[in-house]
Design a protein around this motif. Sequence first.
Motif, mmCIF file in Angstrom:
data_model
loop_
_atom_site.group_PDB
_atom_site.id
_atom_site.type_symbol
_atom_site.label_atom_id
_atom_site.label_comp_id
_atom_site.label_asym_id
_atom_site.label_seq_id
_atom_site.Cartn_x
_atom_site.Cartn_y
_atom_site.Cartn_z
ATOM 1 N N ILE A 291 48.224 -5.232 -70.432
ATOM 2 C CA ILE A 291 47.177 -4.348 -70.926
ATOM 3 C C ILE A 291 46.566 -4.999 -72.159
ATOM 4 N N ARG A 292 45.259 -5.137 -72.162
ATOM 5 C CA ARG A 292 44.575 -5.766 -73.298
ATOM 6 C C ARG A 292 45.171 -7.142 -73.617
ATOM 7 N N ARG A 293 45.488 -7.885 -72.549
ATOM 8 C CA ARG A 293 46.014 -9.257 -72.631
ATOM 9 C C ARG A 293 47.371 -9.344 -73.318
ATOM 10 N N ARG A 294 48.046 -8.217 -73.420
ATOM 11 C CA ARG A 294 49.420 -8.205 -73.934
ATOM 12 C C ARG A 294 50.327 -7.520 -72.922
ATOM 13 N N ARG A 295 51.592 -7.805 -73.047
ATOM 14 C CA ARG A 295 52.528 -7.270 -72.067
ATOM 15 C C ARG A 295 53.055 -5.893 -72.484
ATOM 16 N N ALA A 296 53.077 -5.024 -71.503
ATOM 17 C CA ALA A 296 53.789 -3.749 -71.602
ATOM 18 C C ALA A 296 54.857 -3.797 -70.512
ATOM 19 N N TYR A 297 55.767 -2.819 -70.527
ATOM 20 C CA TYR A 297 56.930 -2.943 -69.644
ATOM 21 C C TYR A 297 57.248 -1.613 -68.974
ATOM 22 N N LEU A 298 57.575 -1.715 -67.698
ATOM 23 C CA LEU A 298 57.937 -0.527 -66.938
ATOM 24 C C LEU A 298 59.073 0.209 -67.647
ATOM 25 N N ALA A 299 58.922 1.520 -67.752
ATOM 26 C CA ALA A 299 59.927 2.362 -68.401
ATOM 27 C C ALA A 299 60.272 3.493 -67.444
ATOM 28 N N GLY A 300 61.374 3.331 -66.721
ATOM 29 C CA GLY A 300 61.771 4.351 -65.768
ATOM 30 C C GLY A 300 61.403 3.990 -64.339
ATOM 31 N N ARG A 301 61.624 4.938 -63.434
ATOM 32 C CA ARG A 301 61.460 4.694 -62.015
ATOM 33 C C ARG A 301 59.995 4.735 -61.577
ATOM 34 N N VAL A 302 59.699 3.906 -60.585
ATOM 35 C CA VAL A 302 58.401 3.982 -59.918
ATOM 36 C C VAL A 302 58.383 5.248 -59.065
ATOM 37 N N SER A 303 57.334 6.027 -59.178
ATOM 38 C CA SER A 303 57.191 7.212 -58.319
ATOM 39 C C SER A 303 56.094 6.945 -57.288
ATOM 40 N N MET A 304 55.789 7.942 -56.475
ATOM 41 C CA MET A 304 54.856 7.725 -55.366
ATOM 42 C C MET A 304 53.477 7.280 -55.848
ATOM 43 N N ASP A 305 53.005 7.875 -56.941
ATOM 44 C CA ASP A 305 51.627 7.658 -57.363
ATOM 45 C C ASP A 305 51.483 7.090 -58.768
ATOM 46 N N MET A 306 52.567 6.966 -59.517
ATOM 47 C CA MET A 306 52.483 6.589 -60.922
ATOM 48 C C MET A 306 53.663 5.737 -61.353
ATOM 49 N N ILE A 307 53.422 4.968 -62.413
ATOM 50 C CA ILE A 307 54.499 4.343 -63.163
ATOM 51 C C ILE A 307 54.309 4.690 -64.636
ATOM 52 N N THR A 308 55.378 4.613 -65.396
ATOM 53 C CA THR A 308 55.305 4.817 -66.838
ATOM 54 C C THR A 308 55.693 3.518 -67.525
ATOM 55 N N VAL A 309 54.983 3.209 -68.630
ATOM 56 C CA VAL A 309 55.188 1.920 -69.287
ATOM 57 C C VAL A 309 55.364 2.092 -70.787
ATOM 58 N N ASP A 310 56.165 1.228 -71.343
ATOM 59 C CA ASP A 310 56.448 1.143 -72.772
ATOM 60 C C ASP A 310 55.262 0.437 -73.441
ATOM 61 N N LEU A 311 54.594 1.129 -74.353
ATOM 62 C CA LEU A 311 53.384 0.588 -74.989
ATOM 63 C C LEU A 311 53.635 0.057 -76.399
ATOM 64 N N ARG A 312 54.882 -0.167 -76.773
ATOM 65 C CA ARG A 312 55.141 -0.579 -78.149
ATOM 66 C C ARG A 312 54.469 -1.894 -78.518
ATOM 67 N N GLU A 313 54.278 -2.793 -77.546
ATOM 68 C CA GLU A 313 53.636 -4.074 -77.854
ATOM 69 C C GLU A 313 52.119 -4.025 -77.675
ATOM 70 N N VAL A 314 51.612 -2.858 -77.270
ATOM 71 C CA VAL A 314 50.158 -2.681 -77.135
ATOM 72 C C VAL A 314 49.786 -1.373 -77.854
ATOM 73 N N PRO A 315 49.900 -1.348 -79.179
ATOM 74 C CA PRO A 315 49.726 -0.080 -79.905
ATOM 75 C C PRO A 315 48.315 0.491 -79.815
#
Length: 363
Positions: A291-315
Motif C-alpha cells: 500500500i502506497r509502495r510500502r508493505r503491510a501484512y495480513l493480520a488474521g484469517r482470510v475470509s470469503m470477501d475480505m482480508i485484514t492487514v496490519d497498517l503500522r508500516e503505512v501510517p
Amino acid sequence: MIPRVTATIDLSALRNNLGVVRRLAPASRVMAAVKADAYGHGAVPVSRTLVAAGVDVLAVACLEEAMTLRQARVQAPIALLEGVISGEEAAQAVYEQLQIVVHDHWQIALLESLPASARLSLWFKLDTGMHRLGFPLADVPRLVETLQRHPGWDFQGWMTHLACADEPDNPFTGEQIGRFDAALRGIAGARSIANSAGLIAWPQARVDWVRPGLALYGCSPLPGVSAASLGLRPAMRLESRLIAVREYAAGEGVGYGLAYRCPERMRIGVVAVGYADGMHRAFRSGTPVMIRRRRAYLAGRVSMDMITVDLREVPDATVGDPVLLWGDGLPAERIAEWAGTLSYELLCGLTQRVHFRHLNGAD
C-alpha cells in the motif's frame, strides 16, 4: 462502477518473457503453454499476443481449451497436450487442424479408426520417469512401426516431461534426458524436453522444441531464483483496495476466530478481497501486501470477501487506497509461499468475480 479486485495483464511483459526464452534457446522452436486460460491470464488475448510475437505452436490441455481459441479465430497451430479421449474428439481435432499429443496405444487405435483421408498431425509422448503420461521407452520400436504403417500422418516429433527440473541439484533430470536420448538414438523426428524449469536450469534440455509455461507469465520456476534475475517480468498485477481503517487496543482480536491479536494499539485495514476472489484461505498472518509502495501484512484469517492487514508500516493509509496483492514488487512465486503453495495455483485460481483488463496488446 469501481471493481473490487482487478487483475491487470501487461501483454508487453509476455513479449519480454518470450524474448528471454529465445535468448536461452536460440536454436529451438517454441511451443507456448496457454492451458488453464493461459495460467489465469486470459487465453485469447495471451494467445493473440504470443502468435503475433512469433511463437510456433500454442499448447493447451484439452480439446475444449483449443476450441475456445478456434472460436476466437486464433488460427495458429495448437497442440493438445493430453491428446484426445474419444473418436469424436479425434475427428474434431483433425477438422480443426490440431496437433494431437499421443501417449497411449488406445489413442493410436482411435486415430486409426478415422478415415484414411484424415490429415492427422501428432506427437508421441514418452515416459522417461515421471510416470504420469507417456509410452514406455521400450515401445519406441513399435511406435516407429506405427508411423511406417501410416506414411500420411504428419508426425511432429517426440516429447517427454521432466519431473524434477525445478531442483537443479537433483540428478534425476539428467537421467531422464539421457533415457530419452538413448531411446531415440538413430530415430528420426524432432525432440521436445524442456518446460520452463528445464529451459532455464538444464541447457541439455534445450533441444529442437522448448515448451515454456510459467516463465512466459513472468514467474521464476526455480526456488531461490528471482524472476528479475532471469530477466522475466510479471505479466499479472492483482489489486484490491482498502474499504475500512480502524484502530484497536493492544490485545484485541481480529477476524474469524480472533486468530490475530493486536500486539499494541494499532490501525487495521480491511481490504476487499477474499477466497471467493482467489485469495487463498491458507495465507498466514504476515503475508505481505503493498500500500502506497510500502508493505503491510495480513493480520488474521482470510475470509470469503475480505482480508485484514496490519497498517503500522503505512501510517498514512486511508480508505480507497489501492492494495497490491501480487505483481511487480511482490512476485507471485514469493507470495505463494505464504500459503504453502505455488505461483501456478495463485495465477490459475482467480475467480469470475475478478475484473480483468489487458494492456499493451499488439497494434
